[in-house]
Design a protein around this motif. Sequence first.
Motif, PDB file in Angstrom:
ATOM      1  N   TYR A  73       0.814  -1.208   0.000  1.00  0.00           N
ATOM      2  CA  TYR A  73       0.000   0.000   0.000  1.00  0.00           C
ATOM      3  C   TYR A  73       0.854   1.267   0.000  1.00  0.00           C
ATOM      4  O   TYR A  73       0.480   2.270  -0.582  1.00  0.00           O
ATOM      5  CB  TYR A  73      -0.952   0.016   1.195  1.00  0.00           C
ATOM      6  CG  TYR A  73      -2.122  -0.919   1.041  1.00  0.00           C
ATOM      7  CD1 TYR A  73      -2.664  -1.196  -0.203  1.00  0.00           C
ATOM      8  CD2 TYR A  73      -2.697  -1.522   2.143  1.00  0.00           C
ATOM      9  CE1 TYR A  73      -3.746  -2.045  -0.346  1.00  0.00           C
ATOM     10  CE2 TYR A  73      -3.783  -2.365   2.009  1.00  0.00           C
ATOM     11  CZ  TYR A  73      -4.300  -2.621   0.759  1.00  0.00           C
ATOM     12  OH  TYR A  73      -5.369  -3.466   0.629  1.00  0.00           O
ATOM     13  N   PHE A  74       2.005   1.230   0.651  1.00  0.00           N
ATOM     14  CA  PHE A  74       2.859   2.413   0.677  1.00  0.00           C
ATOM     15  C   PHE A  74       3.674   2.585  -0.605  1.00  0.00           C
ATOM     16  O   PHE A  74       3.852   3.695  -1.090  1.00  0.00           O
ATOM     17  CB  PHE A  74       3.804   2.381   1.877  1.00  0.00           C
ATOM     18  CG  PHE A  74       3.135   2.747   3.165  1.00  0.00           C
ATOM     19  CD1 PHE A  74       2.525   3.975   3.319  1.00  0.00           C
ATOM     20  CD2 PHE A  74       3.105   1.862   4.216  1.00  0.00           C
ATOM     21  CE1 PHE A  74       1.892   4.323   4.507  1.00  0.00           C
ATOM     22  CE2 PHE A  74       2.477   2.198   5.405  1.00  0.00           C
ATOM     23  CZ  PHE A  74       1.873   3.425   5.540  1.00  0.00           C
ATOM     24  N   TYR A  75       4.197   1.490  -1.140  1.00  0.00           N
ATOM     25  CA  TYR A  75       5.113   1.597  -2.278  1.00  0.00           C
ATOM     26  C   TYR A  75       4.531   1.084  -3.591  1.00  0.00           C
ATOM     27  O   TYR A  75       5.071   1.379  -4.649  1.00  0.00           O
ATOM     28  CB  TYR A  75       6.424   0.869  -1.968  1.00  0.00           C
ATOM     29  CG  TYR A  75       7.103   1.457  -0.756  1.00  0.00           C
ATOM     30  CD1 TYR A  75       7.699   2.706  -0.814  1.00  0.00           C
ATOM     31  CD2 TYR A  75       7.116   0.769   0.449  1.00  0.00           C
ATOM     32  CE1 TYR A  75       8.304   3.256   0.298  1.00  0.00           C
ATOM     33  CE2 TYR A  75       7.722   1.313   1.564  1.00  0.00           C
ATOM     34  CZ  TYR A  75       8.316   2.554   1.479  1.00  0.00           C
ATOM     35  OH  TYR A  75       8.903   3.103   2.585  1.00  0.00           O
ATOM     36  N   GLY A  76       3.475   0.297  -3.550  1.00  0.00           N
ATOM     37  CA  GLY A  76       2.793  -0.158  -4.750  1.00  0.00           C
ATOM     38  C   GLY A  76       3.594  -1.083  -5.642  1.00  0.00           C
ATOM     39  O   GLY A  76       3.386  -1.100  -6.848  1.00  0.00           O
ATOM     40  N   GLN A  77       4.486  -1.877  -5.078  1.00  0.00           N
ATOM     41  CA  GLN A  77       5.337  -2.716  -5.919  1.00  0.00           C
ATOM     42  C   GLN A  77       4.928  -4.176  -5.941  1.00  0.00           C
ATOM     43  O   GLN A  77       4.644  -4.718  -6.986  1.00  0.00           O
ATOM     44  CB  GLN A  77       6.790  -2.596  -5.476  1.00  0.00           C
ATOM     45  CG  GLN A  77       7.405  -1.272  -5.844  1.00  0.00           C
ATOM     46  CD  GLN A  77       8.853  -1.227  -5.462  1.00  0.00           C
ATOM     47  OE1 GLN A  77       9.287  -1.912  -4.552  1.00  0.00           O
ATOM     48  NE2 GLN A  77       9.603  -0.415  -6.151  1.00  0.00           N
ATOM     49  N   ILE A 104      -1.299   8.225  -2.719  1.00  0.00           N
ATOM     50  CA  ILE A 104      -1.899   8.818  -1.525  1.00  0.00           C
ATOM     51  C   ILE A 104      -3.051   7.955  -1.035  1.00  0.00           C
ATOM     52  O   ILE A 104      -3.170   7.686   0.154  1.00  0.00           O
ATOM     53  CB  ILE A 104      -2.367  10.262  -1.828  1.00  0.00           C
ATOM     54  CG1 ILE A 104      -1.156  11.168  -2.011  1.00  0.00           C
ATOM     55  CG2 ILE A 104      -3.245  10.787  -0.701  1.00  0.00           C
ATOM     56  CD1 ILE A 104      -1.495  12.537  -2.533  1.00  0.00           C
ATOM     57  N   SER A 105      -3.896   7.495  -1.944  1.00  0.00           N
ATOM     58  CA  SER A 105      -5.037   6.693  -1.507  1.00  0.00           C
ATOM     59  C   SER A 105      -4.588   5.348  -0.944  1.00  0.00           C
ATOM     60  O   SER A 105      -5.161   4.863   0.019  1.00  0.00           O
ATOM     61  CB  SER A 105      -6.013   6.494  -2.667  1.00  0.00           C
ATOM     62  OG  SER A 105      -5.431   5.717  -3.682  1.00  0.00           O
ATOM     63  N   TYR A 106      -3.580   4.746  -1.533  1.00  0.00           N
ATOM     64  CA  TYR A 106      -3.086   3.480  -1.004  1.00  0.00           C
ATOM     65  C   TYR A 106      -2.349   3.661   0.322  1.00  0.00           C
ATOM     66  O   TYR A 106      -2.408   2.807   1.190  1.00  0.00           O
ATOM     67  CB  TYR A 106      -2.168   2.789  -2.004  1.00  0.00           C
ATOM     68  CG  TYR A 106      -2.883   2.053  -3.097  1.00  0.00           C
ATOM     69  CD1 TYR A 106      -4.129   1.492  -2.899  1.00  0.00           C
ATOM     70  CD2 TYR A 106      -2.301   1.900  -4.354  1.00  0.00           C
ATOM     71  CE1 TYR A 106      -4.782   0.806  -3.900  1.00  0.00           C
ATOM     72  CE2 TYR A 106      -2.952   1.212  -5.367  1.00  0.00           C
ATOM     73  CZ  TYR A 106      -4.187   0.679  -5.124  1.00  0.00           C
ATOM     74  OH  TYR A 106      -4.824  -0.008  -6.115  1.00  0.00           O
ATOM     75  N   SER A 107      -1.650   4.770   0.481  1.00  0.00           N
ATOM     76  CA  SER A 107      -0.921   4.966   1.735  1.00  0.00           C
ATOM     77  C   SER A 107      -1.893   5.127   2.906  1.00  0.00           C
ATOM     78  O   SER A 107      -1.573   4.747   4.032  1.00  0.00           O
ATOM     79  CB  SER A 107       0.034   6.153   1.642  1.00  0.00           C
ATOM     80  OG  SER A 107      -0.685   7.343   1.456  1.00  0.00           O
ATOM     81  N   ALA A 108      -3.091   5.665   2.663  1.00  0.00           N
ATOM     82  CA  ALA A 108      -4.092   5.739   3.732  1.00  0.00           C
ATOM     83  C   ALA A 108      -4.498   4.333   4.170  1.00  0.00           C
ATOM     84  O   ALA A 108      -4.646   4.066   5.367  1.00  0.00           O
ATOM     85  CB  ALA A 108      -5.304   6.533   3.260  1.00  0.00           C
ATOM     86  N   GLY A 110      -2.604   1.740   3.934  1.00  0.00           N
ATOM     87  CA  GLY A 110      -1.426   1.240   4.635  1.00  0.00           C
ATOM     88  C   GLY A 110      -1.399   1.693   6.081  1.00  0.00           C
ATOM     89  O   GLY A 110      -1.072   0.914   6.981  1.00  0.00           O
ATOM     90  N   ARG A 111      -1.743   2.965   6.308  1.00  0.00           N
ATOM     91  CA  ARG A 111      -1.778   3.485   7.682  1.00  0.00           C
ATOM     92  C   ARG A 111      -2.826   2.744   8.521  1.00  0.00           C
ATOM     93  O   ARG A 111      -2.580   2.405   9.674  1.00  0.00           O
ATOM     94  CB  ARG A 111      -2.079   4.975   7.670  1.00  0.00           C
ATOM     95  CG  ARG A 111      -0.910   5.798   7.223  1.00  0.00           C
ATOM     96  CD  ARG A 111      -1.202   7.291   7.391  1.00  0.00           C
ATOM     97  NE  ARG A 111      -0.271   8.019   6.577  1.00  0.00           N
ATOM     98  CZ  ARG A 111      -0.561   8.605   5.420  1.00  0.00           C
ATOM     99  NH1 ARG A 111      -1.805   8.571   4.957  1.00  0.00           N
ATOM    100  NH2 ARG A 111       0.356   9.241   4.738  1.00  0.00           N
TER     101      ARG A 111
END
Length: 137
Positions: A73-77, A104-108, A110-111
């Motif tokens: 979610y943070f790096y999308g790899q 940004i949407s994936y990092s949310a 991830g949080r």
Amino acid sequence: TSSSRRCTWLCISVAIPYLYRKIRKCGRSRTIHAHWTDTKKNMYKLWNMLLSMLLKCDTLISALFKLHLCYFYFYGQFYDLSKYAMNIGYIYTGSPQNNASRNISYSALGRLLIIQCLISCCIVAVQCVTYLYRALN
């Protein structure tokens, strides 16, 4: 080569999770009989030990998958651990402007997953302390 890499990826992504689920679902420790040969006894001792470790490490394996999902979610790899092991990544074909909003949407997510992992770790820690307290008293 490409074909050996595909076979390895297929084995990692299909065979290992299948065996893990199968062992968890219907794995039972076996009674070792005195009349068995030493080879058979050792094989069943190994099976019992493996099953015991696998069942005890279930929470740890679940946490590892959650942490890996946080990484995605943070790096999308690498969404799958098998793709991470084989270094197979995703290619984003959109424009760079869209890529920033996507991260940004994936990092949310991830949080939120990190918060869930922290809560799970706290629950497991409380259970461990309670178990140790009961075992020592």
